[in-house]
Structure formats: C-alpha cells, structure tokens
Design an enzyme around this catalytic site. Structure first.
Site, PDB file in Angstrom:
ATOM      1  N   GLU A  35       0.646  -1.324  -0.108  1.00  0.00           N
ATOM      2  CA  GLU A  35      -0.024  -0.022  -0.003  1.00  0.00           C
ATOM      3  C   GLU A  35       1.039   1.199  -0.056  1.00  0.00           C
ATOM      4  O   GLU A  35       2.068   1.377   0.658  1.00  0.00           O
ATOM      5  CB  GLU A  35      -0.840   0.130   1.480  1.00  0.00           C
ATOM      6  N   HIS A  99      -5.221   0.387  -2.135  1.00  0.00           N
ATOM      7  CA  HIS A  99      -5.694  -1.246  -1.300  1.00  0.00           C
ATOM      8  C   HIS A  99      -5.331  -2.055  -2.539  1.00  0.00           C
ATOM      9  O   HIS A  99      -5.504  -1.732  -3.770  1.00  0.00           O
ATOM     10  CB  HIS A  99      -7.155  -1.015  -1.108  1.00  0.00           C
TER      11      HIS A  99
END
Ligand SMILES: [Zn+2]
Length: 142
Positions: A35, A99
C-alpha cells in the site's frame, strides 16, 4: 481518466485529473505489492474543495501489503511549502492511499484515522482509496 467529483451534504470536492493520473500511475507500478499513500493538497472554501497536488511516500513511511502508515516528515513539509507558496490560500485538504483490491472499501482503521484527522482540522477533508481498478472517495465533515 477524468477528474474525480464527490459530494457530501453542501460540500463538494474535485480532484484534478492530473492528480488522479499521477497517483494511478504509481499505484499501477506497485501492482498491489504494497500500500502507498500521501496527502492531498489544494484549495478550500466553506462549500468546496479542489485538489491540485498530492504527496507520495517518503523514506520515513511504513508500508506493507496491507497497511500504509504515513509517518514521513516529507508530507508535512510539502504541505507547509504549499501553504507558503499560496500565501496561506492553499491547504492540506485530504489524504489518499491504495488498497490491493479491485473495488476498495475503507477498513475500520481507515475510518478511525479519517475521523481523527477531521476532528483535528475541524474542516471537511476528502479521502480517496485507489484500488487495482476502482476508486473510493468520500468527504468527511467535522
Ligand atoms: Zn485503507
């Protein structure tokens, strides 16, 4: 990809196409390995937010496959420089992160962090999550 528009009550936000494209390119380059994230910088008045810049991960950030923890001082420095460059008219107006899922939804950790930031600034902030293909965006009001 076009500019991103989002609304909450009377407040609307626009993330410029150039910012979306820059972030999308970085997220694609990571291709779900970890991420990444940063701040959204721009302008605000009482009913609208415009995002024209963003920051990217710095050496002090903590980044893993399932978590991005924005700790690097480079983000705050960029926000301060932006504010100075705009003679106080520019502002930190939100945050983005990625994400490793196609259609991202905020985690409970995201929600807690966002709420804390809005309580701290006492101003609306826009939060964007870039998934592998889709995007989630929301304005939170104080
Ligand atoms: Zn998240």
């Amino acid at each position: 990809m076009a500019a991103l528009l989002v609304r909450s009550g009377d407040v609307s936000a626009c993330v410029d196409e150039a910012v979306i494209n820059q972030i999308r390119a970085r997220v694609t380059a990571e291709s779900g390995r970890k991420e990444i994230g940063g701040l959204l910088l721009g302008y605000r008045d009482s009913v609208s937010i415009r995002v024209v810049r963003c920051t990217f991960p710095g050496p002090g950030d903590k980044s893993s496959r399932s978590r991005f923890d924005r700790r690097c001082a480079s983000h705050q420095l960029a926000a301060t420089l932006w504010w100075a460059r705009c003679r106080g008219r520019g502002d930190w107006v939100g945050e983005w992160h990625s994400h490793p899922e196609h259609h991202p939804t905020p985690s409970s950790i995201d929600r807690k962090s966002w709420r804390r930031q809005v309580e701290h600034t006492r101003s609306p902030l826009v939060f964007v999550i870039f998934g592998l293909s889709g995007t989630f965006a929301e304005i939170l009001l104080p």
